[in-house]
Structures are given as C-alpha cells and as structure tokens.
Motif scaffolding. Structure first.
Motif, PDB file in Angstrom:
ATOM      1  N   ARG A 459      17.430 -31.407  31.684  1.00  0.00           N
ATOM      2  CA  ARG A 459      17.089 -30.504  30.580  1.00  0.00           C
ATOM      3  C   ARG A 459      18.078 -29.345  30.477  1.00  0.00           C
ATOM      4  O   ARG A 459      18.438 -28.937  29.375  1.00  0.00           O
ATOM      5  CB  ARG A 459      15.674 -29.956  30.764  1.00  0.00           C
ATOM      6  N   ASP A 460      18.511 -28.843  31.617  1.00  0.00           N
ATOM      7  CA  ASP A 460      19.362 -27.650  31.630  1.00  0.00           C
ATOM      8  C   ASP A 460      20.842 -27.994  31.769  1.00  0.00           C
ATOM      9  O   ASP A 460      21.660 -27.116  32.060  1.00  0.00           O
ATOM     10  CB  ASP A 460      18.956 -26.735  32.794  1.00  0.00           C
ATOM     11  N   ARG A 461      21.194 -29.247  31.559  1.00  0.00           N
ATOM     12  CA  ARG A 461      22.531 -29.685  31.937  1.00  0.00           C
ATOM     13  C   ARG A 461      23.656 -29.007  31.164  1.00  0.00           C
ATOM     14  O   ARG A 461      24.733 -28.771  31.710  1.00  0.00           O
ATOM     15  CB  ARG A 461      22.655 -31.208  31.799  1.00  0.00           C
ATOM     16  N   VAL A 462      23.467 -28.648  29.913  1.00  0.00           N
ATOM     17  CA  VAL A 462      24.550 -28.031  29.137  1.00  0.00           C
ATOM     18  C   VAL A 462      24.930 -26.686  29.753  1.00  0.00           C
ATOM     19  O   VAL A 462      26.107 -26.396  29.998  1.00  0.00           O
ATOM     20  CB  VAL A 462      24.133 -27.864  27.656  1.00  0.00           C
ATOM     21  N   ALA A 463      23.930 -25.864  30.003  1.00  0.00           N
ATOM     22  CA  ALA A 463      24.206 -24.551  30.605  1.00  0.00           C
ATOM     23  C   ALA A 463      24.728 -24.717  32.028  1.00  0.00           C
ATOM     24  O   ALA A 463      25.639 -24.005  32.465  1.00  0.00           O
ATOM     25  CB  ALA A 463      22.940 -23.703  30.595  1.00  0.00           C
ATOM     26  N   TRP A 464      24.129 -25.652  32.778  1.00  0.00           N
ATOM     27  CA  TRP A 464      24.559 -25.892  34.162  1.00  0.00           C
ATOM     28  C   TRP A 464      26.026 -26.334  34.222  1.00  0.00           C
ATOM     29  O   TRP A 464      26.813 -25.798  35.007  1.00  0.00           O
ATOM     30  CB  TRP A 464      23.658 -26.945  34.788  1.00  0.00           C
ATOM     31  N   ASN A 465      26.398 -27.289  33.381  1.00  0.00           N
ATOM     32  CA  ASN A 465      27.766 -27.802  33.415  1.00  0.00           C
ATOM     33  C   ASN A 465      28.779 -26.736  33.034  1.00  0.00           C
ATOM     34  O   ASN A 465      29.933 -26.773  33.481  1.00  0.00           O
ATOM     35  CB  ASN A 465      27.906 -28.997  32.465  1.00  0.00           C
ATOM     36  N   ARG A 466      28.367 -25.800  32.234  1.00  0.00           N
ATOM     37  CA  ARG A 466      29.271 -24.727  31.803  1.00  0.00           C
ATOM     38  C   ARG A 466      29.593 -23.785  32.964  1.00  0.00           C
ATOM     39  O   ARG A 466      30.670 -23.184  33.011  1.00  0.00           O
ATOM     40  CB  ARG A 466      28.635 -23.966  30.646  1.00  0.00           C
ATOM     41  N   GLU A 467      28.684 -23.668  33.905  1.00  0.00           N
ATOM     42  CA  GLU A 467      28.819 -22.678  34.973  1.00  0.00           C
ATOM     43  C   GLU A 467      29.323 -23.245  36.289  1.00  0.00           C
ATOM     44  O   GLU A 467      29.732 -22.478  37.168  1.00  0.00           O
ATOM     45  CB  GLU A 467      27.462 -22.008  35.225  1.00  0.00           C
ATOM     46  N   HIS A 468      29.312 -24.575  36.432  1.00  0.00           N
ATOM     47  CA  HIS A 468      29.611 -25.157  37.742  1.00  0.00           C
ATOM     48  C   HIS A 468      30.789 -26.118  37.686  1.00  0.00           C
ATOM     49  O   HIS A 468      31.261 -26.500  36.612  1.00  0.00           O
ATOM     50  CB  HIS A 468      28.376 -25.861  38.288  1.00  0.00           C
ATOM     51  N   PHE A 648      40.644 -20.412  43.203  1.00  0.00           N
ATOM     52  CA  PHE A 648      40.483 -21.839  43.013  1.00  0.00           C
ATOM     53  C   PHE A 648      39.956 -22.134  41.615  1.00  0.00           C
ATOM     54  O   PHE A 648      39.327 -21.302  40.974  1.00  0.00           O
ATOM     55  CB  PHE A 648      39.514 -22.391  44.059  1.00  0.00           C
ATOM     56  N   ASP A 649      40.188 -23.375  41.160  1.00  0.00           N
ATOM     57  CA  ASP A 649      39.711 -23.741  39.838  1.00  0.00           C
ATOM     58  C   ASP A 649      38.247 -24.168  39.864  1.00  0.00           C
ATOM     59  O   ASP A 649      37.671 -24.425  38.823  1.00  0.00           O
ATOM     60  CB  ASP A 649      40.584 -24.860  39.240  1.00  0.00           C
ATOM     61  N   ASP A 650      37.636 -24.237  41.032  1.00  0.00           N
ATOM     62  CA  ASP A 650      36.224 -24.555  41.140  1.00  0.00           C
ATOM     63  C   ASP A 650      35.431 -23.251  41.160  1.00  0.00           C
ATOM     64  O   ASP A 650      35.566 -22.448  42.093  1.00  0.00           O
ATOM     65  CB  ASP A 650      35.967 -25.352  42.415  1.00  0.00           C
ATOM     66  N   PRO A 651      34.594 -23.002  40.147  1.00  0.00           N
ATOM     67  CA  PRO A 651      33.856 -21.728  40.104  1.00  0.00           C
ATOM     68  C   PRO A 651      32.907 -21.551  41.279  1.00  0.00           C
ATOM     69  O   PRO A 651      32.687 -20.430  41.747  1.00  0.00           O
ATOM     70  CB  PRO A 651      33.102 -21.805  38.774  1.00  0.00           C
ATOM     71  N   ASP A 652      32.325 -22.640  41.782  1.00  0.00           N
ATOM     72  CA  ASP A 652      31.419 -22.534  42.925  1.00  0.00           C
ATOM     73  C   ASP A 652      32.177 -22.125  44.181  1.00  0.00           C
ATOM     74  O   ASP A 652      31.693 -21.317  44.974  1.00  0.00           O
ATOM     75  CB  ASP A 652      30.699 -23.862  43.141  1.00  0.00           C
ATOM     76  N   SER A 759      13.197 -23.197  42.210  1.00  0.00           N
ATOM     77  CA  SER A 759      13.861 -21.917  41.978  1.00  0.00           C
ATOM     78  C   SER A 759      14.380 -21.286  43.260  1.00  0.00           C
ATOM     79  O   SER A 759      15.207 -20.368  43.218  1.00  0.00           O
ATOM     80  CB  SER A 759      12.892 -20.946  41.295  1.00  0.00           C
ATOM     81  N   GLU A 760      13.908 -21.784  44.431  1.00  0.00           N
ATOM     82  CA  GLU A 760      14.311 -21.213  45.708  1.00  0.00           C
ATOM     83  C   GLU A 760      15.398 -22.027  46.400  1.00  0.00           C
ATOM     84  O   GLU A 760      15.834 -21.668  47.496  1.00  0.00           O
ATOM     85  CB  GLU A 760      13.090 -21.112  46.631  1.00  0.00           C
ATOM     86  N   LEU A 761      15.849 -23.110  45.777  1.00  0.00           N
ATOM     87  CA  LEU A 761      16.927 -23.893  46.364  1.00  0.00           C
ATOM     88  C   LEU A 761      18.210 -23.066  46.401  1.00  0.00           C
ATOM     89  O   LEU A 761      18.399 -22.145  45.606  1.00  0.00           O
ATOM     90  CB  LEU A 761      17.158 -25.176  45.559  1.00  0.00           C
ATOM     91  N   ASN A 762      19.092 -23.407  47.324  1.00  0.00           N
ATOM     92  CA  ASN A 762      20.340 -22.659  47.493  1.00  0.00           C
ATOM     93  C   ASN A 762      21.084 -22.552  46.165  1.00  0.00           C
ATOM     94  O   ASN A 762      21.396 -23.571  45.528  1.00  0.00           O
ATOM     95  CB  ASN A 762      21.232 -23.369  48.522  1.00  0.00           C
ATOM     96  N   PRO A 763      21.376 -21.330  45.703  1.00  0.00           N
ATOM     97  CA  PRO A 763      22.065 -21.178  44.414  1.00  0.00           C
ATOM     98  C   PRO A 763      23.543 -21.549  44.483  1.00  0.00           C
ATOM     99  O   PRO A 763      24.214 -21.612  43.447  1.00  0.00           O
ATOM    100  CB  PRO A 763      21.888 -19.689  44.104  1.00  0.00           C
ATOM    101  N   PHE A 764      24.047 -21.771  45.699  1.00  0.00           N
ATOM    102  CA  PHE A 764      25.441 -22.193  45.854  1.00  0.00           C
ATOM    103  C   PHE A 764      25.484 -23.713  45.991  1.00  0.00           C
ATOM    104  O   PHE A 764      25.167 -24.255  47.062  1.00  0.00           O
ATOM    105  CB  PHE A 764      26.074 -21.573  47.106  1.00  0.00           C
ATOM    106  N   PRO A 765      25.840 -24.465  44.963  1.00  0.00           N
ATOM    107  CA  PRO A 765      26.027 -25.915  45.153  1.00  0.00           C
ATOM    108  C   PRO A 765      27.148 -26.147  46.164  1.00  0.00           C
ATOM    109  O   PRO A 765      28.168 -25.449  46.148  1.00  0.00           O
ATOM    110  CB  PRO A 765      26.422 -26.413  43.763  1.00  0.00           C
TER     111      PRO A 765
END
Length: 768
Positions: A459-468, A648-652, A759-765
C-alpha cells in the motif's frame, strides 16, 4: 635433469623390434649434443639445459649412438660387454625418455637445423617434410588492414603451397575477432570439416589462434560468446548508437611488427601441417608488441553452443532431479568445509580468468582495503548492472569480491563469486514454461511466499520507494492470473519439482509481461567445489540472512561472542589490527531457532562524532568458521571507509553511517548480564561428508515446516557448480515485513514478550 638407467625397463628386445628399430639407424635426437665421459656416463646438451646419464654402461652405449648403426649393429658391438637384453633395456629407456631418434638409412637431404627443430617437437622430420610439400593452404582476408600479401609471402617463403579452393587448412585474417563475417567462414568450415587458423596480424596487440577443428574443438561462436562477455560496455554503446557488431577502431602497425606477425602465422601453419599438436593451438595467443609479453588464453568448447553443441542442454538439465552424491570433505579450514582445497579450486578453474576467453577478466587484490585485510576483486558485478543496485555493498565494490582469513581463500572466493553471478545471469537458453499461478495449481509457489512483502508495504510502496535504496524497492502486488515465464526448481524436501517465476531466479530475465513486481536477488546463490558444497553454502546463507533479519528488525539484544575464547590467532590479530586503526571490534551470536551458528561482527570508529558502524555476517555449522566468516566480511566493508568518504548513493547507507551510534542503536552491543559465547556453547557435530550436512539442514528446516528448494545453475561451459537455494518463509535481510517468522520466532525463542508492532520495526532497512 638426471635419467636413471638402473631401473628395469618395461620394453624388451621384442618391443624394440615392434617399433621397427631394426630397420633404422639410432642416434640421439638432433637438438641434443652428446658428450661422453668414459667410465662415468654421458651428457646431453640442448638450449633448455643439460641431461646427465650416469654409469659405465650408458657411457659405452652413448658413444655408439652416432647414427651409423642399427639395432643389430649395436648388439654386435657389445658396449661394455653387455648382453642383448641389457642393451635392449637401456635403449628402451632412452626411447621412453624421448632422447633417441630413428634415422632412415638414406639421408633425406633436409637442413640440419630443420631436423633439429622437428626432433625437438617430437615430429618425424621426413614425414613432416612430406606433409608440408603435399599440403595446400588457403588465405582468406577480412578488412583492409590485414596485410594478407605479407602473410601469403611468409607462407610461400616457408615452403608451403598457397592456393584457393580445396585446401588442407585455411588461414583467416581479420582486424577484429568479432567481425560478423567470421560466422559464415565458421559455418563453411564446419560443413566441410576443414580446420582453420584465425589471426589478427595488425594492431599493437597481435592475436594468433586458435586452430578451429570442426567436430573436435570450440567453434568461432564459442569464442565470440566469450569475447562479447568481456566487451559488454562496447556492446551497450554500439546498441545505443544503433550499430551492429564490434566498434570500428583505427588500425595501428609498423613494418617490423606486421612482418613478424606474418611469419608467426606461417610458423603455426607449418607446425600444424607437420603434425605437431600442443594445447596452445586451442588458445588465443596475444602478443603485446609494446613490451613483447605474450599470453595464451584458453578457449573451451561450449557444450550448449547453438552452432556446435546442443542448444537445449541447459533446459534439459533443469528438468533433472538434484541428486545429492557422496561428497567427502577435503578441507575444513577457515574457508569452510569443501570437497576441494583452495589450491585445487584455483588450479581447476584458473582458465576461467582471462580478459579474452574467460568469464572473469582478472582477479586482483583489493588495494583500497587495509593491508591486513585479505580481499580480492574479480570484475564487474552483474547484479548491480542488471538490477540497478545501489547498496553499500555495490558502493563498496561494483565488482565481485572475495574475502577470507588467507589471501588464497580470498582469491578463490572472488573467482567463485564472479562465476556465481555469471552462471545466475539469464542467457536465453534456460527452461521456461508460460502460464499463470492459478493455472499451475499446487506445482507453483506464490512469489510472495519467498519475497515476503506485507500488505502495508504494498500500500505504501510509492512513498517507500522514493525514500529508500533499490534493494528495498517494493514492486507491484503479484497478479495471480497474469501469464509469465516459470522455471522448475527441485524440492530436496519433497523430492519433486516446483515452479517459480524465472525473473526471480535469474538476473536480467526479461519482464515480458511488464509485471514490475519480481526481481532476482543473490540470497541463497552460491558456488562451490561440488554441487553438494554449493547447496550447503547457499542454504547457510539463507539461514544467515533470516537470523540477521530476526535480530535486526526486532532490535533485540543478543549475547556477545568471546573473540579470544576461540583460540584463533587470526581473530586475535584482527582485534589488534582494528585497534591500531582506531576501531573497536566485537561480535554477537544471533543464532535463530534453526540452531546453525550465525555471527554478526560489528565495528565502530572511536573518538569521532560519526562512529561509521560497519557489520559483517557469517553462518556455518562450525561456530569457528561462522565467526571467521563474519569478521572476514566486516573486513571487506572497511574499504568503503578507507578515504573517509561517506557520500553513498544509497540513502539508507547514508543515514546509517551519518547518524547511527551504539547509544541510539543499543541492540548492536552484547546483551548485558549474559556470558559471552564460546565454542562449547554451540552444538557442533563434525561430519566427513558434505551430503550429510546438507541432509541434516534439510531435516532441520523441515521440522519447522520449511521446504528447501534448489535450482542448479551450473553452466556446462563453466563447470564450476553454482546453485540457488530458496526456502519459502525464510526472511532475507532486506526490509520484508509479511507475517511469519520475523514476528513469531523472537517470541518463541523468548527474545520478545510479544510480536513487534509494524511501527516499531527497525527504521533502518539493512543496506548491505
């Protein structure tokens, strides 16, 4: 070199008769000069050294080997009073050692230097001369700068008959070995069965060979496949420009070079017609005229070549069961339990490394790593180029890499990873069957049983893909009615074939239906010294990443590992070396419910606001090997920080390296109040056969209702075993948040009182 003449020979007088020695005169080969030391022995001098033959008997016999006596004459002379059988035994040994030649009674009238050359080659000079005089050579030239006239003249000067039509061998000259016109020349010669020598006599680098033998050796298409693999960038540019074939290049040459090249071609043709055969004739020999260094590049036939082999070979192999065979361990060192040692692996597969005919351009030490780190690189990482991967690992090495406690282990690891990536890349001859998930029923596995994305992630994939980063990308939900390509995988658990989408199994497989929901990744991909070894390594990787994900995303404190308690001098040295570069090193035990030891090596930089925390993972049945693997992988990561550049080019990766500290990420530290793990805290049962290890892991996973699937990706033309292991339900360490083990196992193991809220999962992939 010493030749022992005291041992009993397997040849006797009758053997010598069978070799027709009676009808010819005996002499030392003409490239050897004999000098007799009476009562002591004889010495044979050549341009490669001296051969010493000891004893009064050999001295007496050697003095008679001057080309004036046949076998009976030698017997009548009774050298040193020897009996017939003694003379025959000594002669037999000289024949076996390839030191004696048999001359015809009549002088063939051949130049003495020519006789010496053919003797050095082991070719009968008279027969060679006759073959050369009766043979015909055809010269075919492609391009305007091949200097065909020089080659023609060099062949004629060598005494060869140059003519067109029905020749015994063809010489094909070109400016580029990828000239598409060579396809027709190859086809014609395969139809007629005529051998042909390919050469590029122009350029600063002269190329010579191979000799193509239809039905026996590789064909030009086998060679072209390898050459294009090494010129991938050129192929991409040519396609972008709308051009076909190789790019045109300016010709470069000077008269001495073109003349030398012409005569080298003439020499190779002369040797071929004389009957001289050596492995280099199946190679491409490249002479760099700038420094006069030459190198042979071995060309092997591709059994699956559409022109000279069976194009269905790979597809047929996919339909066979994966049968585990006896696979005894030859090495149980730091590189893991293997059926071949690292030295044996390098010797067996070294030919795969070549900038001309190899699948790996080169294997070199990673000079960006600290001096104490054993890390090697082995060419472009195809996963990155095919998936657009922009992870920290890709930043660390857009190339394939290998690591280890020793330089040899790292070198072999780099070679194996490059082969793993090559073999797992889509090449168009894989088995594929088209249909939808629904149409295949229970034979097919739902892709998300392996990918494990949650409904919220979709459901949230558009916003997620933009940030990660790219490896965290969430595709579109899978359409169960969409028709696409599927490939069979073998279930070691159920002993049957199952189906998975081809796009999930091979890098770069075409998205022919535009699903944009599937992508292959490296999880469970492994190369090994045997299929069983590769399956073991792939299964261990799946278990490792699952265990890491359970720890990372739930952020549960885990027991530390006593690095000094393993009694490993290498680990003690690493701890000291890290301290010398201002870094702290420790390890965690994140072993999951599967029970296979999984270690995380952690390091942070001291004395700076940014701790630049790095991680390395390792899993193995032997906890010592698991720990070494984790620290070795961590060592690899140091290269990315060598120059202090964290852009780095990886935002995470950027967010992590800029902001993560052990204070705000306390789960990185060993659990307080719990003793650090030592080898005795792990259950390790050594088995002599890797097959037994694999079967034990399959049983362990089966006890947890997990099915072990294997795709054998070994390429017939490569030979080094490569597999992809898939265990639906097991987590990769990238962000995959579907219900299942990620939430259930930590509770079952007592790490958490209840499942972690989304919501409590590690916010750092995890970005590695």
């Amino acid at each position: 070199m010493n030749v022992s003449l005291a041992r009993a020979s397997r040849l006797d007088h009758h053997d010598l008769m069978g070799k027709r020695i009676l009808a010819r005169f005996l002499d030392f080969k003409r490239h050897l000069r004999a000098e007799i030391s009476e009562g002591d022995g004889a010495y044979l001098f050549s341009e490669t050294g001296v051969i010493a033959m000891r004893g009064t008997q050999i001295a007496a016999l050697a003095s008679l080997l001057d080309g004036t006596r046949d076998f009976e004459g030698l017997l009548r002379a009774k050298p040193a009073g020897m009996e017939t059988e003694q003379v025959a035994a000594l002669l037999a040994q000289l024949v076996e050692a390839d030191l004696v030649t048999l001359r015809s009674p009549a002088d063939p009238g051949i130049d003495a230097r020519t006789l010496a050359y053919w003797d050095a080659c082991g070719v009968d000079p008279v027969a060679a001369e006759q073959r050369e005089k009766s043979a015909r050579v055809e010269v075919l030239a492609l391009g305007d700068s091949t200097d065909a006239a020089l080659v023609d003249r060099a062949l004629r000067d060598g005494g060869l008959c140059v003519s067109g039509g029905d020749a015994d061998v063809s010489v094909v000259l070109c400016d580029d070995y990828l000239d598409p016109r060579l396809a027709e020349i190859d086809r014609t010669h395969r139809m007629t069965g005529r051998p042909w020598l390919l050469a590029k006599p122009v350029g600063a680098q002269v190329w010579l060979g191979p000799v193509f033998q239809p039905g026996e050796s590789a064909c030009w298409h086998c060679l072209a496949n390898r050459l294009w693999g090494q010129r991938h960038a050129e192929a991409c540019v040519q396609a972008a420009l709308g051009h076909e074939g190789p790019a045109a290049r300016p010709a470069s040459a000077v008269p001495p070079l073109t003349s030398a090249a012409a005569h080298l071609i003439s020499l190779e043709v002369t040797k071929w017609l004389a009957g001289y055969r050596y492995p280099g004739q199946h190679c491409v020999w490249v002479l760099d005229s700038l420094d006069l260094r030459g190198r042979l590049h071995q060309l092997q036939r591709r059994p699956q070549c559409p022109q000279c082999g069976d194009r269905d070979l790979v597809a047929q192999h996919a339909m066979k069961p994966v049968v585990l065979a006896e696979s005894k361990k030859a090495s149980c060192g730091g590189g893991g339990h293997r059926t071949l040692t690292a030295v044996q692996m390098l010797e067996k597969y070294r030919h795969l490394v070549s900038p001309v005919t190899g699948i790996v351009r080169e294997v070199t030490r990673d000079e960006s790593s600290p001096s104490f780190v054993n890390a090697y690189r082995s060419g472009v990482n195809v996963v990155r180029s095919m998936t657009g991967m922009a992870s920290l690992r890709a930043n660390l090495r857009g190339e394939n890499g290998g690591k280890g406690a020793t330089a040899l282990d790292a070198e072999v690891g780099a070679l194996c990873e490059a082969v793993e990536r090559f073999s797992g890349s889509y090449q168009g001859d894989e088995f594929r069957v088209f249909g939808s998930l629904r149409s295949f029923g229970s034979h097919a596995i739902h892709p998300n049983d392996c990918m494990l994305y949650s409904e919220q992630q979709y459901r949230d994939r558009v916003a997620w893909n933009r940030e990660h980063g790219v490896m965290q990308r969430v595709g579109e939900p899978f359409d169960e009615d969409k028709v696409l390509a599927w490939t069979p995988v073998w279930s070691l658990s159920a002993q049957t074939h199952r189906l998975l989408p081809t796009e999930m199994l091979y890098y770069g497989a075409p998205d022919e239906r535009g699903l944009r929901s599937l992508r292959a990744d490296s999880n469970g991909c492994a190369a090994g010294s045997s299929v069983e070894d590769a399956i073991l390594q792939g299964t261990l990787e799946v278990i490792e990443r699952d265990a890491v994900a359970l720890w990372w995303y739930n952020r549960t404190p885990m027991p530390g590992v006593d690095l000094g308690g393993f009694g490993d001098p290498w680990l003690e040295e690493m701890t000291q070396r890290y301290a010398e570069i201002g870094r702290e090193l420790w390890a965690l035990d994140v072993t999951s419910d599967v029970g296979v030891p999984v270690m995380v090596a952690v390091s942070r930089e001291l004395g700076k606001p940014s701790e630049n925390i790095m991680l390395g993972f390792g899993a193995h049945l032997d906890p010592r090997t698991a720990l070494r693997r984790a620290v070795s992988e961590l060592n690899q990561m140091l290269a990315v920080l060598a120059d202090g550049d964290c852009e780095f080019d990886d935002p995470d990766a950027r967010r992590w390296l800029r902001g993560a500290t052990v204070e705000n990420q306390p789960y990185l530290l060993p659990m307080g109040g719990v003793p650090a793990r030592k080898p005795a805290d792990f259950r390790f049962a050594h088995r002599a056969d890797i097959r037994d290890d694999v079967e034990a892991l399959v049983r362990k996973l089966g006890e947890r209702d997990l099915e072990t699937l294997v795709l054998d990706q070994t390429r017939p033309d490569v030979g080094l075993p490569v597999v992809k292991v898939i265990v639906p339900g097991m987590r990769t360490f990238w962000a995959r948040f579907a219900p299942g083990r990620l939430f259930d196992v930590p509770v079952r193991l007592g790490r958490s009182a209840e499942p972690t809220a989304y919501s409590e999962l590690n916010p750092f992939p995890l970005f590695l």
